[in-house]
Design an enzyme around this catalytic site. Structure first.
Site, PDB file in Angstrom:
ATOM      1  N   THR A   5      57.508 -13.248  37.831  1.00  0.00           N
ATOM      2  CA  THR A   5      58.943 -13.514  37.900  1.00  0.00           C
ATOM      3  C   THR A   5      59.221 -14.694  38.844  1.00  0.00           C
ATOM      4  O   THR A   5      60.159 -14.673  39.644  1.00  0.00           O
ATOM      5  CB  THR A   5      59.740 -12.252  38.319  1.00  0.00           C
ATOM      6  OG1 THR A   5      59.209 -11.119  37.622  1.00  0.00           O
ATOM      7  CG2 THR A   5      61.208 -12.386  37.927  1.00  0.00           C
TER       8      THR A   5
ATOM      9  N   LYS B 270      52.610 -17.396  28.301  1.00  0.00           N
ATOM     10  CA  LYS B 270      53.027 -15.996  28.233  1.00  0.00           C
ATOM     11  C   LYS B 270      54.125 -15.886  27.170  1.00  0.00           C
ATOM     12  O   LYS B 270      55.258 -16.287  27.404  1.00  0.00           O
ATOM     13  CB  LYS B 270      53.540 -15.557  29.600  1.00  0.00           C
ATOM     14  CG  LYS B 270      54.275 -14.236  29.627  1.00  0.00           C
ATOM     15  CD  LYS B 270      54.878 -14.012  31.011  1.00  0.00           C
ATOM     16  CE  LYS B 270      55.887 -12.883  31.012  1.00  0.00           C
ATOM     17  NZ  LYS B 270      56.474 -12.678  32.352  1.00  0.00           N
TER      18      LYS B 270
ATOM     19  N   GLU C 269      49.531  -8.563  38.908  1.00  0.00           N
ATOM     20  CA  GLU C 269      50.709  -9.387  39.181  1.00  0.00           C
ATOM     21  C   GLU C 269      51.758  -8.556  39.893  1.00  0.00           C
ATOM     22  O   GLU C 269      52.135  -7.476  39.411  1.00  0.00           O
ATOM     23  CB  GLU C 269      51.276  -9.916  37.856  1.00  0.00           C
ATOM     24  CG  GLU C 269      52.668 -10.498  37.934  1.00  0.00           C
ATOM     25  CD  GLU C 269      53.302 -10.695  36.559  1.00  0.00           C
ATOM     26  OE1 GLU C 269      54.536 -10.745  36.490  1.00  0.00           O
ATOM     27  OE2 GLU C 269      52.558 -10.796  35.558  1.00  0.00           O
TER      28      GLU C 269
ATOM     29  N   GLY D 100      52.807  -3.879  31.582  1.00  0.00           N
ATOM     30  CA  GLY D 100      53.430  -3.222  32.717  1.00  0.00           C
ATOM     31  C   GLY D 100      53.394  -1.720  32.562  1.00  0.00           C
ATOM     32  O   GLY D 100      52.399  -1.066  32.850  1.00  0.00           O
TER      33      GLY D 100
ATOM     34  N   ARG E 140      56.003  -3.867  39.237  1.00  0.00           N
ATOM     35  CA  ARG E 140      57.352  -4.235  39.675  1.00  0.00           C
ATOM     36  C   ARG E 140      57.965  -3.034  40.405  1.00  0.00           C
ATOM     37  O   ARG E 140      57.880  -1.895  39.940  1.00  0.00           O
ATOM     38  CB  ARG E 140      58.224  -4.600  38.461  1.00  0.00           C
ATOM     39  CG  ARG E 140      59.606  -5.139  38.800  1.00  0.00           C
ATOM     40  CD  ARG E 140      60.459  -5.287  37.528  1.00  0.00           C
ATOM     41  NE  ARG E 140      59.791  -6.026  36.475  1.00  0.00           N
ATOM     42  CZ  ARG E 140      59.778  -7.349  36.370  1.00  0.00           C
ATOM     43  NH1 ARG E 140      60.416  -8.088  37.261  1.00  0.00           N
ATOM     44  NH2 ARG E 140      59.146  -7.939  35.369  1.00  0.00           N
TER      45      ARG E 140
ATOM     46  N   GLY F 122      55.674  -5.185  24.895  1.00  0.00           N
ATOM     47  CA  GLY F 122      55.346  -4.558  23.616  1.00  0.00           C
ATOM     48  C   GLY F 122      53.865  -4.369  23.361  1.00  0.00           C
ATOM     49  O   GLY F 122      53.474  -3.904  22.288  1.00  0.00           O
TER      50      GLY F 122
END
Length: 217
Positions: free
Chosen positions: A73, A133, A45, A182, A22, A162
């Site tokens: 997203t 997810k 992603e 991420g 991201r 997490g």
């Protein structure tokens, strides 16, 4: 829809991690993706709230044909259309949008659908999600995945949020078919220019934590 080829489940099963990027730039991708692939990972992603997300997805599709490239997203049909036009091979949502799930199933593009409660998880699965997810898993942890899978053991769960190097093995041991990661997969200090070798060692060590007996099919 451009450049649309099939998502490789075989590649994903060999390293069942969705790497989430991201807010990245072209320069960062050019440095990081070769390292990511060399470490044995295959699925990435790009979130749609990243500046120039569709251009980044299209570039990855063109330059890394063996990489599973998806859009994250994705919250609306407009997001979905843009992602597919860019060549996204799979779709990840933070929410349960029935239209998005049904459309993905209709055109044969896997959707990893965001859901949290048992009811949401079940609904996402029955609508046609390729995997659910479980998000944000950071607030619930491994025990929650184990509890959900007790009655819903036929549903494929992909906890996201997490998941760390220290607990990734535990998620697989209780039945997750994959995880989304991420910042814990791409630690900010290791994303800096010149840290590629350190990132490589980190990714390789993390991949070793995934139980080799994990079977997704």
């Amino acid at each position: 829809m451009s450049n649309q080829t099939t998502f490789s489940w075989e590649a994903f099963e060999a390293a069942p991690v969705v790497g989430i990027l991201r807010g990245v730039t072209v320069d960062t991708l050019n440095r990081i993706i070769p390292v990511y692939q060399k470490a044995g990972f295959s699925t990435i992603e790009i979130t749609m709230n990243t500046e120039g997300a569709t251009d980044l997805i299209a570039q990855l599709r063109d330059e890394y044909p063996s990489l599973n490239v998806g859009a994250g997203t994705v919250c609306s049909m407009d997001d979905l259309e843009k992602a597919l036009m860019a060549g996204a091979q799979f779709i990840v949502t933070p929410i349960l949008n029935e239209e998005v799930i049904i459309k993905c199933k209709e055109i044969g593009v896997p959707s990893f659908v965001g859901a949290l409660t048992p009811t949401e998880i079940y609904n996402a699965w029955t609508l046609g999600a390729a995997a659910v997810k479980v998000f944000p898993c950071s607030q619930f942890g491994v025990g929650y995945i184990k509890d959900v899978l007790a009655p819903l053991n036929t549903i494929k769960l992909l906890p996201t949020g997490g998941v760390t190097k220290d607990n990734i093995a535990d998620f697989f041991k209780v039945g997750a078919i994959g995880v989304g990661m991420g910042g814990s997969l791409f630690p900010k200090p290791l994303m800096e220019e010149g840290k590629e070798e350190e990132l490589m060692h980190y990714l390789i060590s993390l991949k070793k934590e995934i139980p080799t007996a994990t079977i997704l099919s």
